[in-house]
Design an enzyme around this catalytic site. Sequence first.
Site, PDB file in Angstrom:
ATOM      1  N   LYS A   1      91.088  45.061 127.947  1.00 42.36           N
ATOM      2  CA  LYS A   1      90.453  45.557 129.172  1.00 42.36           C
ATOM      3  C   LYS A   1      91.425  45.498 130.339  1.00 42.36           C
ATOM      4  O   LYS A   1      91.531  46.449 131.130  1.00 42.36           O
ATOM      5  CB  LYS A   1      89.215  44.717 129.502  1.00 42.36           C
ATOM      6  N   SER A   2      92.139  44.391 130.462  1.00 43.13           N
ATOM      7  CA  SER A   2      93.045  44.210 131.600  1.00 43.13           C
ATOM      8  C   SER A   2      94.133  45.275 131.600  1.00 43.13           C
ATOM      9  O   SER A   2      94.479  45.825 132.658  1.00 43.13           O
ATOM     10  CB  SER A   2      93.672  42.813 131.558  1.00 43.13           C
TER      11      SER A   2
ATOM     12  N   ARG B   1      94.282  48.573 134.350  1.00 45.19           N
ATOM     13  CA  ARG B   1      95.502  48.712 135.160  1.00 45.19           C
ATOM     14  C   ARG B   1      96.186  50.041 134.848  1.00 45.19           C
ATOM     15  O   ARG B   1      96.669  50.733 135.757  1.00 45.19           O
ATOM     16  CB  ARG B   1      96.451  47.538 134.887  1.00 45.19           C
TER      17      ARG B   1
ATOM     18  N   SER C   1      95.178  32.321 137.327  1.00 45.63           N
ATOM     19  CA  SER C   1      95.433  33.490 136.470  1.00 45.63           C
ATOM     20  C   SER C   1      96.731  34.202 136.807  1.00 45.63           C
ATOM     21  O   SER C   1      96.798  35.434 136.837  1.00 45.63           O
ATOM     22  CB  SER C   1      94.250  34.471 136.557  1.00 45.63           C
TER      23      SER C   1
ATOM     24  N   GLU D   1      89.767  32.613 131.895  1.00 47.47           N
ATOM     25  CA  GLU D   1      88.811  33.391 131.105  1.00 47.47           C
ATOM     26  C   GLU D   1      88.618  32.830 129.694  1.00 47.47           C
ATOM     27  O   GLU D   1      87.642  33.147 129.024  1.00 47.47           O
ATOM     28  CB  GLU D   1      89.276  34.838 131.020  1.00 47.47           C
TER      29      GLU D   1
ATOM     30  N   ARG E   1      81.419  36.405 128.142  1.00 48.59           N
ATOM     31  CA  ARG E   1      82.082  35.257 127.512  1.00 48.59           C
ATOM     32  C   ARG E   1      81.107  34.096 127.256  1.00 48.59           C
ATOM     33  O   ARG E   1      81.359  33.264 126.392  1.00 48.59           O
ATOM     34  CB  ARG E   1      83.277  34.819 128.356  1.00 48.59           C
TER      35      ARG E   1
END
EC number: 2.5.1.19
Length: 439
Positions: free
Chosen positions: A30-31, A35, A207, A326, A398
Site C-alpha cells: 500500500k505504501s 506514493r 516511522s 504498524e 491490523r
Amino acid sequence: MAPTPAPTALWPAPHASGAVDATVHVPGSKSVTNRALVLAALASEPGWLRRPLRSRDTLLMADALRAMGIEIEEGVGPDGTGEAWRVLPAGLRGPATVDVGNAGTVMRFLPPVATLADGPVHFDGDPRSYERPLHGVIDALRALGARIDDDGRGALPLTVHGVGALDGGPVEVDASSSSQFVSALLLSGPRFNQGVEVRHTGSTLPSLPHIRMTVDMLRAVGAQVDTPESGGEPGVWRVTPGALLGRDLTVEPDLSNAQPFLAAALVTGGRVVVPDWPARTTQPGDRLREIFTEMGGSCRLTDYGLEFTGSGSVHGIDVDLGDVGELTPGIAAVAALADSPSTLRGVAHLRLHETDRLAALTKEINELGGDVTETADGLHIRPRPLHGGVFHTYEDHRMATAGAIIGLAVEGVRIENVATTAKTLPDFPDLWTAMLGAA
C-alpha cells in the site's frame, strides 16, 4: 479507551490443528502503491504501475487523483502481462471532492497536490478521519502560501483552494505524530516553484523508514533530494524543483501485510514462504525477519522469496518499535502467546492511528484472559492462558489480523468486522483459510 464498535457480523477465526506449511502470495505494498500514484500524477509524462495493490486505501487514492483530473487506466502492462495501471498526468483541476476514507496517506499526501490544482478541492472522509492529526500538513501548507479552510480544526473536513502553483521554500513541521507530514510535503515538493525544505521540529520522529521510502521513490523519478543520511542537516529534507519522470514501476509485496502469515508459522511451529520478498527495501515490514527470529523463528532469504520457520516455541521480546509502529498489533498478538513477558516501546503515536491501537489491543487481549497494560509509549504484555470470545476491530485492519493470529492458538475467537482488512489486504479471510488448508 478505544470507542465501542458497532455490532457487525462475527468471523470465526480458524484454529490451527497443526503446523502450518504454505506458500502465501502477499499483495503489493500500500505504501509503495500510493506514493507511486502521487508521483506518477505529478510527472511530466505517462507512467506504468505494475502489480499495484487494489485495496480500499489505494482505490481511494486513485479515485481522488481522477477527481482532480488525472487519468488512470486499469489493465495489463505494456508487455501484455500482469495487472498494471497506466497513469496519464494532466493539469490538476478543481472544483473536486475527495473521499479519504480513513486512509492516512490519502488525507495527508493529497492536500499538497491540491495546492497545484486550478480550483478548490474539498476533502472529507470517515468519522474517524476527523480525529486523526492533520495539523502538520495544514499549517505547513499555509506557511508556504496556500489557502485552506478547515474552520480552525487542524483536521478534516477541509477545502484547499488551489491556484495552480505554490511558491514553496523552507517550512517547519512537527511530525512527532506522523512521519506522513514530512512525506506529504516531499512528494509534491518538486512541483513547488522553489521546491521545499522541510525542517522537523519535534522531539521524536516515528516511522522513519517510511520517509526513506519516500526519498528513494522521489529519486527514482528524477527528483534531487538532500537528506540527513546523505550528509545534510539533521532533521532537514530538501527537494529541488524540477520535472518528474514517468516510470515503469513494479510494486513490491506489502511486507507489513506478510506479518500475520509469518506469525502463523511462528505460533504453530510451521513454515511459510512469501515469494518475491525483496533483498533490499525501505519497507518497515522487513524488520519482521529480525523481530520474529528473536521471538523464536528462523528465516532464509532465497531468490524465490522469504522462507520463515517457527521452532515450536514463542519467546517474549523487549523492542523499540518507533520506526515500525504498524507492526505493533501483530507483535502484541504473538507476544500474548509467548512463554515470557514482552515490552513494546516507542509507539505512543499509535494512539492516533486508525483507532487508539494501544487502548484497543489492551482491551481486546485482556477480554480474552490476557494481561496487557499500557505504558507511556507502548505495551507490557504478560502471557496468560487465553480463552475464546469476541475480538473487536474498531474498523482497524491490523486489529483484525491480530485477532486472527490469536485465533490460531485459541479456540473460539470470533473477529468482529473482519472485512475491515480490505483496507490494505483484500481477500484476507480467503488467504488465511487457504494457508491453513495447505497445512
